[in-house]
Design a protein around this motif. Structure first.
Motif: not given
Length: 766
Positions: A410-415, A446-451, A455-462
């Motif tokens: 997120e910090e890199q998006l502001n640069k 793209a890296r943010i979307r992958a991240k 997270e959604r996958e981990r939530a789905r598994i949980a």
């Protein structure tokens, strides 16, 4: 449906006790049999000299067996020579001479063994190679000391099989009378000669030899050949069957197997089971295997010598490894330091270049500086300086052990400030930099979307685990049934993977054939010939994502790094089994895959390797044969021919059919069953006599007494019976069964005299 009880219909194999010292006992090893080479057999001319006084009364007795020819004189108690009907001829190039080897001499070396020919057709008692038979008879008469020029000038008594072919007898007559000048020839059945020698009068003669098994009823010394029966099973078929079983059991056995080995195995290790169905059921139990049911035969091998290192040598080797590791670490640290110094020097250099560029008086001078350093613009120099500073800082943090201060996505998006500036407010260099920042921002997004996807996958598994836990608590029976179904599917998948792995190395396997078919289809889909002059030909390969799956279908290697690997089914299976062990009371440790693969509970391990644990494959173990169930399975065929795929009744059914269906007189039936006589080499199996009596007692009606006896010597008694018949019979009795040379010349080679110990041309049915 809820599972309330589990019943085991197969008894669990009990684990053998582990020795106290942890070392299993070494099994008794039997050496591989050698070829039966007997060495030089000296001639015995004294018999021929003794017969010179009464040449017409002293006969040469020949028991022509498909396994062994037994030859001697009628006044001998035992045959003088036992000769396999084998001949080997080859030309010795060193001496430029043809050599002939007969009988056991054919096993002298590899050259003679490679030229062996048998006088009989395979698995029969019918001679077909008459040049071989002539060579064997030449050898026989030479060893007997016959010195007559072109003539033996003695009578011959010879055995023949039941229902001998007219062509075979005619050819033998021509050979004996015209080739050897025999005074007379008498033919008789080997089994009847053996029965006569053992004082038999009425009974059933069961003759099981090398080629077949015959049952001949005899009443008042007269054979009832019209009621004779034949079973196509003998010693040669047993040897072939054992060879097939061993090759099927050990398909990759490195040593070569011969029929002579099979004959030795049958004679030494095989026996007749008193209760086959009961014994075969428990034959591979540990108690039976340790008691000697498993026979280990060791073939010659060359073991790879592995030099074992002492503890001092291992310690010195470890110290050398540590010293080498320290040197490598020092070298790596020195290289990192050199690289850091080089980066700092480059940083100072490019900062100086940037200062020169900014202080240049004219644009021409600025362009010259950029061209000399191969930069496009000032922004490129600044990026280079920024990258060097980051690398230097990262290297220093690594050397000092400080955590790196990395910026969040997120910090890199502001640069990327230029993305907010309109293009009309930027010059040409600014527009280029804006494009570069837009590309960099796309990568960060793209890296943010992958991240976020992770997270959604981990939530789905949980969430899935939570629902699964609720399902287990609320519906335990359904949850257990689902886990068992999942376990069954994983077991099927593991077996398919193992089968595919084994099939991948087989050039004729289904996987290899499918791969080649795919490659052939790909080759046929392209242009049939090379086009000249170019063109706009396009096969559209790759337009769909499914097109790239063809590489996975023809590849033999595992998935590459950029492809997501498939989950290991064995890992998933162990996780499922762990849950079943915890929550399913009917699922025990014995039901897990590891327990099922335990060698102490594996029937296949007991079948292939006996009662001892199978360690790493060594040359010693690879050259071992283990015989266990084959020891009773091969002899059992004579009672149950269907085991070997023979569409005939067993010996007990044959005897029952002959006695009960072909003889209506109860007195004759009782006379036949009162003396069931066993002869022939294939009846030498231990317990054969007891087993036949037990089976006949069970099969025959109540009130019939069965007596089974074996010949005093099932192999030699046929020759002894022929010799005693000639020497103990009157001249008239011999003349009634003998074809003399004048009769042969007058009536031809087809002439035969019927008698109580020989074949009949056309037996009459009574």
């Amino acid at each position: 449906m809820t599972i309330t009880r589990v019943n085991r219909f197969i008894e669990e194999r009990s684990r053998p006790p582990v020795p106290a010292d942890g070392n299993w006992p070494t099994p008794r090893l039997y050496p591989a049999p050698e070829f039966p080479f007997k060495g030089l057999q000296k001639a015995q001319p004294e018999g021929y000299i003794q017969s010179a006084g009464t040449p017409t009364e002293s006969a040469i007795v020949v028991d022509v067996g498909a396994s062994t020819l037994k030859v001697g004189w009628s006044f001998d108690k035992n045959p003088r020579f036992l000769i396999p009907p084998l001949l080997a001829k080859y030309k010795d190039r060193k001496y430029n001479k043809y050599c002939a080897f007969v009988g056991y001499d054919t096993y002298a070396d590899a050259t003679t063994r490679g030229q062996i020919r048998n006088a009989f057709e395979a698995y029969t008692s019918v001679p077909v190679a008459w040049d071989v038979m002539e060579g064997i008879l030449d050898y026989t008469f030479i060893k007997l000391g016959v010195t007559g020029e072109g003539s033996i000038n003695r009578p011959i008594v010879m055995t023949e099989p039941v229902a001998n072919l007219g062509y075979t007898r005619r050819t033998m007559n021509e050979l004996l009378f015209e080739g050897y000048g025999a005074l007379s020839v008498s033919y008789g059945l080997d089994s009847l000669f053996s029965y006569r020698y053992n004082k038999g009068t009425s009974g059933l003669v069961v003759s099981s030899g090398h080629a077949a098994t015959h049952v001949i009823p005899v009443l008042d010394r007269k054979p009832q050949l019209q009621s004779c029966a034949r079973l196509n099973w003998g010693g040669s078929q047993a040897q072939e069957y054992l060879m097939k079983l061993i090759r099927l059991k050990f398909p990759h056995f490195p040593a070569r197997l011969y029929m002579e080995h099979m004959e030795s195995f049958l004679k030494q290790f095989a026996y007749m089971s008193n209760n086959y169905q009961e014994e075969i059921t428990h034959y591979l139990d540990w108690k039976g295997l340790e008691a000697g049911n498993d026979i280990t035969i060791q073939y010659p091998f060359t073991e790879q010598v592995v030099v074992e290192k002492s503890a001092e040598e291992i310690a010195r080797q470890e110290e050398r490894k540590k010293e080498s590791g320290r040197r490598l670490q020092e070298q790596a640290a020195k290289m990192r330091l050199d690289k850091l110094v080089k980066k700092e020097q480059d940083l100072l250099y490019y900062e100086n270049v940037l200062q020169q560029y900014q202080n240049a008086p004219t644009k021409k001078e600025q362009k010259r500086i950029l061209d000399d350093e191969e930069f496009k613009d000032e922004a490129a120099i600044e990026r280079m300086i920024k990258d060097l500073k980051q690398k230097i800082q990262k290297s220093r943090n690594k050397d000092l052990g400080n955590p790196a201060d990395e910026e969040t996505l997120e910090e890199q998006l502001n640069k990327f400030p230029l993305l907010e500036v309109p293009d009309d407010q930027l010059d040409e260099d600014g527009i280029k930099e804006k494009r570069h920042q837009r590309l960099m921002k796309s990568g960060v997004e793209a890296r943010i979307r992958a991240k976020q996807e992770k997270e959604r996958e981990r939530a789905r598994i949980a969430e899935g685990k939570r629902r699964d836990e609720e399902h287990r608590i609320n519906h335990p029976s359904d949850w257990i049934a689902g886990r068992r179904a999942q376990r069954s599917a994983l077991l099927v998948k593991i077996k398919e993977q193992a089968r595919a792995k084994a099939d991948s190395s087989n050039r004729k396997g289904l996987a290899s054939q499918a791969r080649m078919k795919t490659l052939a289809n790909l080759a046929s889909d392209g242009p049939k010939r090379k086009r000249r002059g170019g063109g706009d030909y396009d096969d559209d390969f790759g337009a769909n994502d499914e097109d790239w799956g063809v590489y996975r279908s023809v590849a033999r290697e595992e998935a590459s790094d950029d492809e997501e690997p498939e989950p290991d089914p064995e890992v998933e299976l162990r996780a499922v089994e762990k849950e079943l062990l915890e929550y399913d009371t009917n699922f025990t440790e014995n039901d897990t895959l590891d327990a099922q693969n335990d060698w102490t509970k594996s029937l296949m391990h007991a079948f292939l390797r006996g009662p001892l644990p199978g360690g790493e494959e060594s040359q010693r173990e690879m050259h071992q044969l283990h015989l266990n169930v084959e020891r009773i399975r091969v002899p059992e065929v004579i009672f149950q021919p269907s085991i070997a795929g023979i569409d005939q009744a067993g010996i007990v059914e044959i005897i029952e059919g002959i006695v009960m269906n072909r003889f209506n007189d109860p007195a004759q039936q009782r006379a036949l069953l009162k003396d069931v006589f066993l002869t022939g080499g294939n009846t030498l199996f231990r317990n054969f006599e007891e087993r036949l009596k037990s089976e006949l007692t069970s099969a025959l009606p109540t009130g019939f007494t069965t007596n089974v006896r074996a010949a005093s010597d099932p192999v030699m008694d046929a020759w002894r019976g022929a010799a005693t018949w000639w020497s103990g019979s009157s001249t008239s009795e011999r003349a009634a069964a003998t074809v003399s040379r004048p009769e042969y010349l007058e009536k031809g080679s087809d002439y035969i005299k019927e008698h109580d110990l020989g074949n009949s041309i056309s037996p009459a049915f009574t």
